[in-house]
Write a protein that holds these residues in place. Sequence first.
Motif, PDB file in Angstrom:
ATOM      1  N   GLN A 141       5.095   0.276  10.099  1.00  0.00           N
ATOM      2  CA  GLN A 141       4.865   0.845  11.174  1.00  0.00           C
ATOM      3  C   GLN A 141       5.509   2.403  10.748  1.00  0.00           C
ATOM      4  O   GLN A 141       4.667   3.701  11.807  1.00  0.00           O
ATOM      5  CB  GLN A 141       5.447   0.143  12.406  1.00  0.00           C
ATOM      6  CG  GLN A 141       4.340  -0.804  13.229  1.00  0.00           C
ATOM      7  CD  GLN A 141       4.809  -2.288  13.957  1.00  0.00           C
ATOM      8  OE1 GLN A 141       6.168  -1.083  14.020  1.00  0.00           O
ATOM      9  NE2 GLN A 141       4.668  -2.836  13.866  1.00  0.00           N
ATOM     10  N   ALA A 142       6.385   2.068  10.724  1.00  0.00           N
ATOM     11  CA  ALA A 142       7.830   3.604  10.157  1.00  0.00           C
ATOM     12  C   ALA A 142       6.866   4.284   9.436  1.00  0.00           C
ATOM     13  O   ALA A 142       6.852   5.701   9.494  1.00  0.00           O
ATOM     14  CB  ALA A 142       8.761   3.214   9.921  1.00  0.00           C
ATOM     15  N   ARG A 143       6.319   4.023   8.222  1.00  0.00           N
ATOM     16  CA  ARG A 143       5.292   4.982   7.737  1.00  0.00           C
ATOM     17  C   ARG A 143       4.817   5.137   8.024  1.00  0.00           C
ATOM     18  O   ARG A 143       3.866   6.908   7.586  1.00  0.00           O
ATOM     19  CB  ARG A 143       4.896   3.640   6.420  1.00  0.00           C
ATOM     20  CG  ARG A 143       3.898   5.059   4.846  1.00  0.00           C
ATOM     21  CD  ARG A 143       3.985   4.403   3.927  1.00  0.00           C
ATOM     22  NE  ARG A 143       3.469   5.237   2.658  1.00  0.00           N
ATOM     23  CZ  ARG A 143       2.070   5.085   2.681  1.00  0.00           C
ATOM     24  NH1 ARG A 143       1.581   4.342   3.685  1.00  0.00           N
ATOM     25  NH2 ARG A 143       2.213   6.065   1.882  1.00  0.00           N
ATOM     26  N   GLN A 144       3.317   4.564   8.447  1.00  0.00           N
ATOM     27  CA  GLN A 144       2.236   5.145   9.473  1.00  0.00           C
ATOM     28  C   GLN A 144       2.950   6.359  10.540  1.00  0.00           C
ATOM     29  O   GLN A 144       2.094   7.677  10.290  1.00  0.00           O
ATOM     30  CB  GLN A 144       1.757   3.699  10.519  1.00  0.00           C
ATOM     31  CG  GLN A 144       0.217   4.904  10.552  1.00  0.00           C
ATOM     32  CD  GLN A 144      -0.413   3.606  11.684  1.00  0.00           C
ATOM     33  OE1 GLN A 144       0.165   2.440  11.794  1.00  0.00           O
ATOM     34  NE2 GLN A 144      -1.391   3.481  11.509  1.00  0.00           N
ATOM     35  N   ARG A 145       3.650   6.300  11.269  1.00  0.00           N
ATOM     36  CA  ARG A 145       4.358   6.902  12.119  1.00  0.00           C
ATOM     37  C   ARG A 145       5.155   8.366  10.890  1.00  0.00           C
ATOM     38  O   ARG A 145       5.239  10.064  11.786  1.00  0.00           O
ATOM     39  CB  ARG A 145       5.406   6.548  13.128  1.00  0.00           C
ATOM     40  CG  ARG A 145       5.902   7.439  14.405  1.00  0.00           C
ATOM     41  CD  ARG A 145       6.198   6.569  15.149  1.00  0.00           C
ATOM     42  NE  ARG A 145       6.857   7.493  15.960  1.00  0.00           N
ATOM     43  CZ  ARG A 145       7.456   7.128  17.533  1.00  0.00           C
ATOM     44  NH1 ARG A 145       7.710   5.538  17.559  1.00  0.00           N
ATOM     45  NH2 ARG A 145       7.143   7.630  18.340  1.00  0.00           N
ATOM     46  N   TYR A 146       5.988   8.395  10.294  1.00  0.00           N
ATOM     47  CA  TYR A 146       6.777   9.512   9.662  1.00  0.00           C
ATOM     48  C   TYR A 146       5.961   9.263   8.554  1.00  0.00           C
ATOM     49  O   TYR A 146       7.331  10.380   7.448  1.00  0.00           O
ATOM     50  CB  TYR A 146       8.553   8.419   9.975  1.00  0.00           C
ATOM     51  CG  TYR A 146       8.513   8.079  11.147  1.00  0.00           C
ATOM     52  CD1 TYR A 146       8.685   9.042  12.230  1.00  0.00           C
ATOM     53  CD2 TYR A 146       8.836   6.979  11.590  1.00  0.00           C
ATOM     54  CE1 TYR A 146       9.376   8.661  13.346  1.00  0.00           C
ATOM     55  CE2 TYR A 146       9.110   6.928  12.548  1.00  0.00           C
ATOM     56  CZ  TYR A 146       9.581   7.561  14.420  1.00  0.00           C
ATOM     57  OH  TYR A 146       9.624   7.290  15.202  1.00  0.00           O
ATOM     58  N   THR A 150       9.541  15.234   6.059  1.00  0.00           N
ATOM     59  CA  THR A 150      10.576  15.428   4.577  1.00  0.00           C
ATOM     60  C   THR A 150      11.529  13.518   4.808  1.00  0.00           C
ATOM     61  O   THR A 150      11.803  13.456   3.864  1.00  0.00           O
ATOM     62  CB  THR A 150      11.211  16.799   5.181  1.00  0.00           C
ATOM     63  OG1 THR A 150      10.383  17.599   5.340  1.00  0.00           O
ATOM     64  CG2 THR A 150      12.486  16.544   4.393  1.00  0.00           C
ATOM     65  N   GLN A 151      12.326  12.979   5.821  1.00  0.00           N
ATOM     66  CA  GLN A 151      13.477  12.263   6.264  1.00  0.00           C
ATOM     67  C   GLN A 151      12.592  11.219   5.709  1.00  0.00           C
ATOM     68  O   GLN A 151      12.930  10.410   5.170  1.00  0.00           O
ATOM     69  CB  GLN A 151      13.346  11.669   7.862  1.00  0.00           C
ATOM     70  CG  GLN A 151      14.168  13.230   8.570  1.00  0.00           C
ATOM     71  CD  GLN A 151      13.569  14.995   8.327  1.00  0.00           C
ATOM     72  OE1 GLN A 151      12.806  13.977   8.584  1.00  0.00           O
ATOM     73  NE2 GLN A 151      14.688  15.253   8.104  1.00  0.00           N
ATOM     74  N   TRP A 152      11.259  10.845   5.621  1.00  0.00           N
ATOM     75  CA  TRP A 152      10.701   9.373   5.571  1.00  0.00           C
ATOM     76  C   TRP A 152      10.678  10.010   3.260  1.00  0.00           C
ATOM     77  O   TRP A 152      11.304   8.926   2.293  1.00  0.00           O
ATOM     78  CB  TRP A 152       9.175   9.686   5.697  1.00  0.00           C
ATOM     79  CG  TRP A 152       8.599   8.371   4.801  1.00  0.00           C
ATOM     80  CD1 TRP A 152       7.877   8.437   3.385  1.00  0.00           C
ATOM     81  CD2 TRP A 152       8.936   7.417   5.114  1.00  0.00           C
ATOM     82  NE1 TRP A 152       7.547   6.816   2.898  1.00  0.00           N
ATOM     83  CE2 TRP A 152       8.423   5.888   4.028  1.00  0.00           C
ATOM     84  CE3 TRP A 152       9.081   6.053   6.230  1.00  0.00           C
ATOM     85  CZ2 TRP A 152       7.987   5.034   4.533  1.00  0.00           C
ATOM     86  CZ3 TRP A 152       9.036   4.471   5.918  1.00  0.00           C
ATOM     87  CH2 TRP A 152       8.717   4.140   5.200  1.00  0.00           C
ATOM     88  N   ARG A 153      10.306  11.312   2.996  1.00  0.00           N
ATOM     89  CA  ARG A 153      10.405  11.114   1.587  1.00  0.00           C
ATOM     90  C   ARG A 153      12.025  11.161   1.140  1.00  0.00           C
ATOM     91  O   ARG A 153      12.228  10.579  -0.127  1.00  0.00           O
ATOM     92  CB  ARG A 153      10.214  12.802   1.377  1.00  0.00           C
ATOM     93  CG  ARG A 153       8.388  12.711   1.194  1.00  0.00           C
ATOM     94  CD  ARG A 153       7.884  14.745   0.988  1.00  0.00           C
ATOM     95  NE  ARG A 153       8.382  14.689   1.563  1.00  0.00           N
ATOM     96  CZ  ARG A 153       7.727  15.768   2.430  1.00  0.00           C
ATOM     97  NH1 ARG A 153       6.461  15.003   3.092  1.00  0.00           N
ATOM     98  NH2 ARG A 153       8.619  17.189   2.513  1.00  0.00           N
ATOM     99  N   GLN A 154      12.905  11.397   1.763  1.00  0.00           N
ATOM    100  CA  GLN A 154      13.834  11.731   1.437  1.00  0.00           C
ATOM    101  C   GLN A 154      14.401   9.595   1.049  1.00  0.00           C
ATOM    102  O   GLN A 154      15.303   9.056   0.749  1.00  0.00           O
ATOM    103  CB  GLN A 154      15.018  12.255   2.402  1.00  0.00           C
ATOM    104  CG  GLN A 154      15.041  13.478   2.517  1.00  0.00           C
ATOM    105  CD  GLN A 154      15.482  14.552   3.971  1.00  0.00           C
ATOM    106  OE1 GLN A 154      15.429  14.154   4.659  1.00  0.00           O
ATOM    107  NE2 GLN A 154      16.407  15.787   2.886  1.00  0.00           N
TER     108      GLN A 154
END
Length: 267
Positions: A141-146, A150-154
Amino acid sequence: MRDATDADGLTVGQASKRLGVTVRALHHWDEIGLARPSLRTASGYRLYTAGDLERLQRIVVYREVGLGLDRIQAVLDDATADVPAALRAQRAQVAERIDRLQQLSAGLDRMIDAHEHGLLLTAEQQAEIFGPQWNPEWLAQARQRYGGTTQWRQYAERSASRSPEEWQAITEAVAGVDRALADAMDAGVAPGSPEANRLVERHREIFSSYFPLTRQMQVCLGRRYEADPGFAAHYDGIRTGLATWFRRAVDASARAHGIDPDTATWE
């Protein structure tokens, strides 16, 4: 170099095509004396003989296995050169390079996995580290949303190199700061006080284990802790009213650093 006709050898362009190397490379090898054409036509064209081509083919082979041009020249021109020893040394270097590339490939696999899944932990490891209330589906769910942020990549790039033990330490640090916040609220610590500000900074530093968290971003996070039912339930489950107390403490700390909480943005 005697005069010749085109039938006596190959031109630079023809040799280039035959060997699969560039004309520029052949010119360079000629200039440094590594492989010079033996013939020249009356019109000035350089021609490679069969013997020249044999030398060129050996150069191409040695270059493909990684020998430098200086080393190739020594192998070709020094009658005392130990060719098997030179090739064994090169093979050892190639083996080291293969090992490094395999490690790089494994690292890239982990990075891809982390970007796609967030955590490189089994469901059992996640439950053991994050507790029985943890739901592995939250990551999807977090990946789908974010996932595009940049924060997901970090977060993913840090996750790719993080061990279960490191995740355990971070989880314990987060739980520790949550308890400290609850204890401070119980003790009547006022938002904006030095003690509250220290706790807010401690929270920001620990949360930055996931991705760099600025003070403005922390303000946004504090508001979400209070407004989002899931986050509010978590913090109020630790202490009733903790989500609101923490949001007020973050706002007060932000003001002390010249940030207006009412206009703070996720940056």
